[in-house]
Scaffold this active site. Structure first.
Site, PDB file in Angstrom:
ATOM      1  N   VAL A  54      -1.546  19.180  -4.506  1.00 41.10           N
ATOM      2  CA  VAL A  54      -2.929  18.887  -4.882  1.00 41.10           C
ATOM      3  C   VAL A  54      -3.266  19.753  -6.082  1.00 41.10           C
ATOM      4  O   VAL A  54      -2.839  20.889  -6.177  1.00 41.10           O
ATOM      5  CB  VAL A  54      -3.888  19.203  -3.727  1.00 41.10           C
ATOM      6  CG1 VAL A  54      -5.328  18.995  -4.153  1.00 41.10           C
ATOM      7  CG2 VAL A  54      -3.581  18.319  -2.545  1.00 41.10           C
ATOM      8  N   TYR A  96       0.386  -4.378  14.457  1.00 42.92           N
ATOM      9  CA  TYR A  96      -0.127  -3.321  13.598  1.00 42.92           C
ATOM     10  C   TYR A  96      -1.620  -3.475  13.358  1.00 42.92           C
ATOM     11  O   TYR A  96      -2.384  -2.506  13.424  1.00 42.92           O
ATOM     12  CB  TYR A  96       0.635  -3.323  12.275  1.00 42.92           C
ATOM     13  CG  TYR A  96       0.105  -2.342  11.287  1.00 42.92           C
ATOM     14  CD1 TYR A  96       0.335  -0.977  11.450  1.00 42.92           C
ATOM     15  CD2 TYR A  96      -0.653  -2.752  10.192  1.00 42.92           C
ATOM     16  CE1 TYR A  96      -0.167  -0.064  10.546  1.00 42.92           C
ATOM     17  CE2 TYR A  96      -1.155  -1.853   9.290  1.00 42.92           C
ATOM     18  CZ  TYR A  96      -0.908  -0.500   9.469  1.00 42.92           C
ATOM     19  OH  TYR A  96      -1.425   0.407   8.584  1.00 42.92           O
ATOM     20  N   PRO A 134      -7.655   0.722   2.095  1.00 43.17           N
ATOM     21  CA  PRO A 134      -7.076   0.440   0.783  1.00 43.17           C
ATOM     22  C   PRO A 134      -6.371  -0.911   0.779  1.00 43.17           C
ATOM     23  O   PRO A 134      -5.959  -1.412   1.830  1.00 43.17           O
ATOM     24  CB  PRO A 134      -6.075   1.578   0.589  1.00 43.17           C
ATOM     25  CG  PRO A 134      -5.689   1.968   1.968  1.00 43.17           C
ATOM     26  CD  PRO A 134      -6.874   1.696   2.852  1.00 43.17           C
ATOM     27  N   ARG A 153      -2.119 -10.755  -4.299  1.00 39.79           N
ATOM     28  CA  ARG A 153      -2.464  -9.478  -3.677  1.00 39.79           C
ATOM     29  C   ARG A 153      -3.221  -8.602  -4.670  1.00 39.79           C
ATOM     30  O   ARG A 153      -3.066  -8.717  -5.882  1.00 39.79           O
ATOM     31  CB  ARG A 153      -1.204  -8.735  -3.211  1.00 39.79           C
ATOM     32  CG  ARG A 153      -0.427  -9.426  -2.096  1.00 39.79           C
ATOM     33  CD  ARG A 153      -1.179  -9.389  -0.779  1.00 39.79           C
ATOM     34  NE  ARG A 153      -0.410 -10.004   0.306  1.00 39.79           N
ATOM     35  CZ  ARG A 153      -0.492 -11.272   0.663  1.00 39.79           C
ATOM     36  NH1 ARG A 153      -1.301 -12.098   0.017  1.00 39.79           N
ATOM     37  NH2 ARG A 153       0.231 -11.726   1.678  1.00 39.79           N
TER      38      ARG A 153
END
Length: 335
Positions: free
Chosen positions: A19, A147, A174, A219
């Site tokens: 990070v 899932y 997302p 997509r």
């Protein structure tokens, strides 16, 4: 948020990474080798070891966020064909992991948890574009049965913890994520890393590059480094329990053929390139609206798809020997 003014420890389940030094927080990237989160005792030991104040729990995204932030865990995840074959395994194992992470976060008084859902949680038959209010309006697509149901229950569980205990447990949705440090395993990866690896091998071995399906499905793709920035925003600024979609706009859908074309260009492949139309396409499209995100965050510049793909391909080629590539067939073996 006021609690971020004090020292916080952010546990990212199952990952490792970096990070930026400008972020004045302590980040812990716990690898899956530190404990099987399907086991409640393993989850407790992990939390006891690191004593997190905040948790980012991103089941099923894989190791995608190398430079900015790696966000992952050791839940069961795979591409279209594994999802269709192992429905019970995906349902049961992911349910165990999610329950253990949330319950342990509750028991250890974690201040905030962000879990990751996926657009596959949305109903198969629903009015487009998808938005955050439509998650539970009908059954998911059959190809994502196990899932998707496991991930839907994260949203249900977040609300239950909040209503009973006031917990700040929320989630993000997302769209299709890709980037450096992805899982490029030929069997277990998602579409972009899988095709990148396949095209790389086709060029190396002088064999055809064959893409499963017709190439027609559409997509939305989000670059992992963009998503990492959005997760940091969500951790700092987003206080709702309801999920928020993190994505480019629905007007930026890309066909699988366009993806494959871009990969051929990025890899520099000049051989035989074709589509195997006998293979399943999966869901044709599932456009998601990012209107809520943009209303809350204001302007956000997403990395253009071609640029993001070229950067991902370059990283993969340069780091092939240490990338997650799984078992690779020899040049004279069938894929």
């Amino acid at each position: 948020m006021s609690d971020l003014a004090n020292k916080i420890v952010i546990l990212v389940t199952g990952g490792s990474g970096l990070v930026g030094s400008a972020i004045r927080w302590e980040w812990i990237f716990a690898r899956s080798s530190e404990g099987d989160l399907r086991d409640p005792e393993a989850a407790k030991k992990l939390f006891e070891k690191y004593k997190p104040t905040h948790v980012i729990h991103l089941a099923a995204l894989g190791n995608l966020f190398g430079i900015d932030l790696i966000l992952a865990d050791n839940s069961v995840v795979g591409g279209l064909f594994k999802n269709m074959k192992y429905k019970l395994t995906f349902l049961r194992d992911n349910t165990l992991i999610n329950d253990n992470v949330l319950q342990t976060s509750h028991e250890t008084k974690v201040k905030k948890v962000i879990s990751c859902l996926s657009t596959c949680v949305f109903p198969d038959r629903v009015q487009y574009p998808l938005d955050e209010t439509k998650i539970h309006l009908g059954p998911p697509h059959e190809s994502n049965f196990g899932y998707a149901h496991a991930k839907r229950m994260v949203d249900v569980t977040n609300h239950a913890y909040h209503e009973e205990f006031g917990s700040s447990f929320t989630s993000a949705i997302p769209t299709n994520v890709f980037g450096p440090h992805d899982n490029f395993d030929l069997e277990d990866s998602h579409v972009i890393p899988g095709l990148l690896h396949k095209c790389y091998l086709a060029k190396k071995n002088g064999t055809p590059f064959t893409v499963a399906g017709t190439g027609k499905p559409l997509r939305q793709f989000i670059y992992s480094r963009d998503l990492a920035k959005l997760f940091i925003w969500q951790l700092r600024e987003y206080d709702e329990i309801d999920p928020v979609i993190l994505s480019v706009g629905e007007n930026e859908e890309i066909s699988i053929k366009q993806v494959a074309d871009a990969i051929v260009k990025a890899i520099g492949f000049e051989g035989d390139y074709k589509f195997d139309t006998t293979r399943a396409d999966g869901q044709f499209r599932k456009p998601a609206s990012n209107a809520k995100l943009l209303r809350l965050i204001g302007n956000f510049t997403f990395t253009p798809f071609d640029q993001a793909l070229e950067e991902t391909a370059a990283w993969f080629v340069q780091n092939y020997d240490k990338a997650r590539i799984g078992q690779v067939p020899k040049a004279n073996e069938p894929e």
